[in-house]
Design an enzyme around this catalytic site. Structure first.
Site, mmCIF file in Angstrom:
data_model
loop_
_atom_site.group_PDB
_atom_site.id
_atom_site.type_symbol
_atom_site.label_atom_id
_atom_site.label_comp_id
_atom_site.label_asym_id
_atom_site.label_seq_id
_atom_site.Cartn_x
_atom_site.Cartn_y
_atom_site.Cartn_z
ATOM 1 N N VAL A 1 1.037 -0.965 0.160
ATOM 2 C CA VAL A 1 -0.143 -0.129 0.261
ATOM 3 C C VAL A 1 0.811 1.276 0.134
ATOM 4 O O VAL A 1 0.869 2.257 -0.626
ATOM 5 C CB VAL A 1 -0.762 -0.349 1.532
ATOM 6 C CG1 VAL A 1 -2.236 1.581 0.862
ATOM 7 C CG2 VAL A 1 -1.651 -1.621 0.960
ATOM 8 N N GLU B 1 -10.696 5.651 4.703
ATOM 9 C CA GLU B 1 -11.431 4.712 3.918
ATOM 10 C C GLU B 1 -11.181 3.530 3.126
ATOM 11 O O GLU B 1 -11.190 2.916 2.915
ATOM 12 C CB GLU B 1 -11.372 6.045 2.498
ATOM 13 C CG GLU B 1 -12.622 6.167 1.565
ATOM 14 C CD GLU B 1 -14.186 5.195 1.933
ATOM 15 O OE1 GLU B 1 -14.469 6.399 1.975
ATOM 16 O OE2 GLU B 1 -14.195 4.367 2.094
ATOM 17 N N ILE C 1 -12.949 0.557 -3.458
ATOM 18 C CA ILE C 1 -14.247 0.585 -2.993
ATOM 19 C C ILE C 1 -14.481 2.330 -2.020
ATOM 20 O O ILE C 1 -14.403 1.534 -0.755
ATOM 21 C CB ILE C 1 -15.229 0.062 -3.113
ATOM 22 C CG1 ILE C 1 -15.286 -1.422 -3.977
ATOM 23 C CG2 ILE C 1 -16.782 0.097 -2.257
ATOM 24 C CD1 ILE C 1 -15.345 -2.587 -3.267
ATOM 25 N N ASP D 1 -9.786 -10.946 8.546
ATOM 26 C CA ASP D 1 -10.161 -9.413 8.213
ATOM 27 C C ASP D 1 -11.138 -9.132 7.576
ATOM 28 O O ASP D 1 -11.653 -8.361 8.056
ATOM 29 C CB ASP D 1 -8.862 -10.124 6.480
ATOM 30 C CG ASP D 1 -8.904 -8.174 5.895
ATOM 31 O OD1 ASP D 1 -8.754 -7.768 6.702
ATOM 32 O OD2 ASP D 1 -9.743 -8.584 5.026
ATOM 33 N N LYS E 1 -13.508 -5.768 9.415
ATOM 34 C CA LYS E 1 -14.073 -4.818 8.032
ATOM 35 C C LYS E 1 -15.528 -4.303 8.671
ATOM 36 O O LYS E 1 -15.858 -3.649 8.227
ATOM 37 C CB LYS E 1 -14.178 -5.273 6.381
ATOM 38 C CG LYS E 1 -12.579 -5.395 6.461
ATOM 39 C CD LYS E 1 -12.017 -6.077 5.021
ATOM 40 C CE LYS E 1 -10.987 -5.227 4.284
ATOM 41 N NZ LYS E 1 -10.336 -6.382 3.332
HETATM 42 P P1 NAP Z 1 3.126 -4.801 3.894
HETATM 43 O O1 NAP Z 1 3.269 -5.403 2.602
HETATM 44 O O2 NAP Z 1 3.495 -6.005 4.294
HETATM 45 O O3 NAP Z 1 4.051 -3.774 4.404
HETATM 46 C C1 NAP Z 1 4.012 -2.924 5.402
HETATM 47 C C2 NAP Z 1 5.753 -1.827 5.272
HETATM 48 O O4 NAP Z 1 5.712 -1.413 6.816
HETATM 49 C C3 NAP Z 1 6.668 -2.400 5.037
HETATM 50 O O5 NAP Z 1 7.327 -1.099 4.292
HETATM 51 C C4 NAP Z 1 7.375 -2.133 5.958
HETATM 52 O O6 NAP Z 1 8.440 -1.543 6.482
HETATM 53 C C5 NAP Z 1 6.534 -1.640 7.636
HETATM 54 N N1 NAP Z 1 6.499 -1.746 8.628
HETATM 55 C C6 NAP Z 1 6.075 -2.721 9.407
HETATM 56 N N2 NAP Z 1 6.220 -2.763 10.371
HETATM 57 C C7 NAP Z 1 7.216 -1.836 11.011
HETATM 58 C C8 NAP Z 1 7.761 -0.870 11.965
HETATM 59 N N3 NAP Z 1 7.123 -1.785 12.784
HETATM 60 N N4 NAP Z 1 8.053 0.529 12.339
HETATM 61 C C9 NAP Z 1 8.694 0.728 10.624
HETATM 62 N N5 NAP Z 1 7.788 0.579 9.087
HETATM 63 C C10 NAP Z 1 7.617 -0.760 9.402
HETATM 64 O O7 NAP Z 1 2.025 -4.055 4.335
HETATM 65 P P2 NAP Z 1 0.861 -3.809 3.302
HETATM 66 O O8 NAP Z 1 0.067 -5.044 2.076
HETATM 67 O O9 NAP Z 1 0.635 -2.883 2.263
HETATM 68 O O10 NAP Z 1 -0.674 -3.138 4.639
HETATM 69 C C11 NAP Z 1 -0.572 -2.253 5.359
HETATM 70 C C12 NAP Z 1 -1.873 -1.888 5.547
HETATM 71 O O11 NAP Z 1 -2.684 -1.693 4.332
HETATM 72 C C13 NAP Z 1 -2.037 -3.116 6.414
HETATM 73 O O12 NAP Z 1 -3.367 -2.608 7.668
HETATM 74 C C14 NAP Z 1 -3.333 -3.715 5.600
HETATM 75 O O13 NAP Z 1 -4.237 -4.120 6.389
HETATM 76 C C15 NAP Z 1 -3.728 -2.522 5.132
HETATM 77 N N6 NAP Z 1 -4.721 -3.019 3.746
HETATM 78 C C16 NAP Z 1 -3.775 -3.651 2.616
HETATM 79 C C17 NAP Z 1 -4.119 -3.728 1.915
HETATM 80 C C18 NAP Z 1 -3.738 -4.230 0.735
HETATM 81 O O14 NAP Z 1 -4.329 -5.085 -0.658
HETATM 82 N N7 NAP Z 1 -2.157 -4.946 1.066
HETATM 83 C C19 NAP Z 1 -5.691 -3.714 1.132
HETATM 84 C C20 NAP Z 1 -6.437 -2.428 2.270
HETATM 85 C C21 NAP Z 1 -5.662 -2.189 3.616
HETATM 86 P P3 NAP Z 1 9.903 -3.051 5.720
HETATM 87 O O15 NAP Z 1 9.778 -2.371 3.999
HETATM 88 O O16 NAP Z 1 10.992 -2.351 5.545
HETATM 89 O O17 NAP Z 1 9.343 -4.674 6.194
HETATM 90 N N1 HSE Z 2 -5.649 -8.071 2.550
HETATM 91 C C1 HSE Z 2 -6.743 -7.324 2.343
HETATM 92 C C2 HSE Z 2 -7.686 -8.533 1.386
HETATM 93 C C3 HSE Z 2 -6.676 -6.380 1.426
HETATM 94 O O1 HSE Z 2 -7.445 -9.667 0.632
HETATM 95 O O2 HSE Z 2 -9.443 -7.591 1.137
HETATM 96 C C4 HSE Z 2 -7.383 -5.215 1.503
HETATM 97 O O3 HSE Z 2 -8.172 -4.752 2.945
#
Ligand code: NAP
Ligand code: HSE
Length: 430
Positions: A17, A131, A138, A203, A207
């Protein structure tokens, strides 16, 4: 654009993200002054490991030290996309106490600690926007909070997890096996850091808690949500469901009933004619029923880098407008009611069952009579030949029954000598 104010923001996290948000902020650079009256610049990015290459993000922006961001008076917005409970919660609370606005995608935190986060935002006259926390790209939080606020909302339901919808689609349409589909969803950036949260329905449960709280104006936390995942769904279930005219989807259902709020997430058979049956891959869809608007449906990509970044960017644009318009501190927690939460046992469902039974005369009649005597009537039944000698497989769909009564009937049913195994038990949406 020169000669106008620049609003500085910091990103916490540069994963799926975070890197998407950085990209979209760059794409919107020229447009921002026209859309908001200010430039937006991401001036720091917090990561765990600053030595790692982050394509597209200049190395000099990276920091491993939260204090660099917290103590920087220029930074007015903190974008939390690192995920998890801690240190994310501490950082968000500290940021708000320091007068910084927070935009987050963190449903885990909001579904458990939404109250303290909202109260802190209000006490410090800053905004807390989220959001992206529900259904990826969405727009659903704003519609529930604003556009539909003139309704008494009675139901919010739908497909709110991209990973599980992707897995079920691949299993159903391409005959892919569960693990291969999960690996692909992880590779595409849909899954959570620990995909157990996706496949076990947690998850989606988070939501649903967030949406139910906003829709029904009464606090619902993750602990109030009944959850079951998709790990037990087999290709046989999918095939038999099809024979009856259904698809299997992981659905979240939240209802505001006369006896309390019902919030649950579990796999369900849904009629192939229903619009949700054709929501495939990582797409999500949310239905909202209100007393004035009647039915509404929201559809789009529920996960992934750019769709989620789109939702975060919408919040950022709104936030910059607030800062420029000096309308900060407009957070109002909408949970002014205290409605009771209903136990899953008190809700009503229809059930699909796959049962292994002895293949002899009178078994089917015996089963129908035991279920009937215990208050469960059979709507449809098909008998299949089993691969095992002397055995048959029954596929049953029941009429609607109170869950508690169904579980009682199931206990009696399972004690019948002719019933060898209940292989699947899945609810049916009506
Ligand atoms: P991700 O790919 O695992 O990325 C997490 C990032 O946060 C990485 O850059 C990591 O650093 C950094 N991080 C984690 N813990 C940390 C700490 N203690 N100190 C400093 N940096 C830290 O996760 P993501 O998929 O982007 O998801 C992020 C958030 O968005 C979550 O809350 C997830 O539920 C939400 N979300 C995700 C999606 C999706 O489609 N993926 C959709 C909606 C919402 P490093 O890179 O150095 O490890
Ligand atoms: N892991 C979540 C999903 C990311 O698959 O819907 C979006 O919130």
């Amino acid at each position: 654009m020169e000669g106008i104010r620049t609003i500085h923001a910091a990103l916490l996290g540069a994963g799926t993200v975070g890197s998407g948000v950085y990209k979209v902020v760059q794409r919107q650079k020229e447009e921002m002054p026209f859309k908001t009256g200010a430039n937006l610049e991401i001036s720091k990015v917090l990561v765990r490991d600053a030595s790692k290459e982050r394509p597209g993000i200049p190395k000099e922006l990276l920091t491993e030290n939260w204090e660099d961001i917290l103590s920087d008076p220029e930074i007015e917005i903190v974008i939390e996309v690192m995920g998890g409970m801690e240190p994310a919660q501490t950082y968000m609370l500290e940021a708000m106490k320091a007068g910084k606005h927070v935009v987050t995608a963190n449903k885990d935190l909001l579904a458990e600690h939404g109250k303290i986060l909202m109260e802190t935002a209000k006490a410090n006259r800053v905004d807390l926007m989220f959001e992206a926390a529900v259904a990826g790209g969405i727009p659903i939080i704003r519609p529930l909070k604003n556009s539909l606020a003139g309704n008494n909302i009675t139901e919010v339901m739908g497909i709110v997890n991209g990973t599980t919808n992707y897995i079920l689609t691949k299993m159903s349409k391409e005959g892919m096996d569960y693990q291969e589909a999960l690996d692909l969803a992880t590779e595409l950036g849909y899954a959570e850091a620990d995909p157990t949260a996706d496949v076990e329905g947690l998850d989606a449960g988070r939501k649903m808690a967030i949406m139910a709280s906003i829709a029904f104006n009464s606090r619902v936390t993750f602990a109030d949500v009944y959850t079951e995942g998709i790990t037990k769904i087999t290709s046989e279930d999918i095939r038999y469901a099809r024979e009856f005219g259904y698809e299997i989807k992981l659905l979240g259902v939240a209802r505001n009933t006369e006896t309390g709020i019902e919030v649950k997430v579990h796999p369900m058979l849904i009629s192939a004619d229903h619009p949700l049956a054709s929501v495939n891959d990582a797409f999500n869809a949310v239905f909202v029923h209100g007393d004035a608007v009647d039915d509404t449906m929201f559809y789009g990509r529920g996960a992934g880098e750019l769709p989620t970044a789109s939702a975060v960017m919408g919040d950022l644009i709104d936030e910059v407008r607030h800062i420029i318009g000096n309308t900060i501190g407009c957070n109002v927690c909408g949970c002014y009611k205290q409605l009771p939460i209903k136990e899953i046992g008190d809700s009503k469902s229809r059930f699909f069952m796959r049962v292994q039974v002895e293949d002899r005369l009178g078994v089917l009649a015996g089963i129908a009579s035991v279920l009937g005597n215990n208050g469960v009537s059979i709507a449809q039944v098909v008998q299949k030949r089993s691969k095992k000698e002397g055995m048959a497989e029954l596929v049953v769909i029941t009429d609607e029954v109170v869950e508690r009564h169904f579980q009682d009937a199931l206990t009696v049913f399972c004690s019948m000598s002719t019933v060898k195994e209940v292989s699947s038990l899945i609810r049916v949406y009506q």
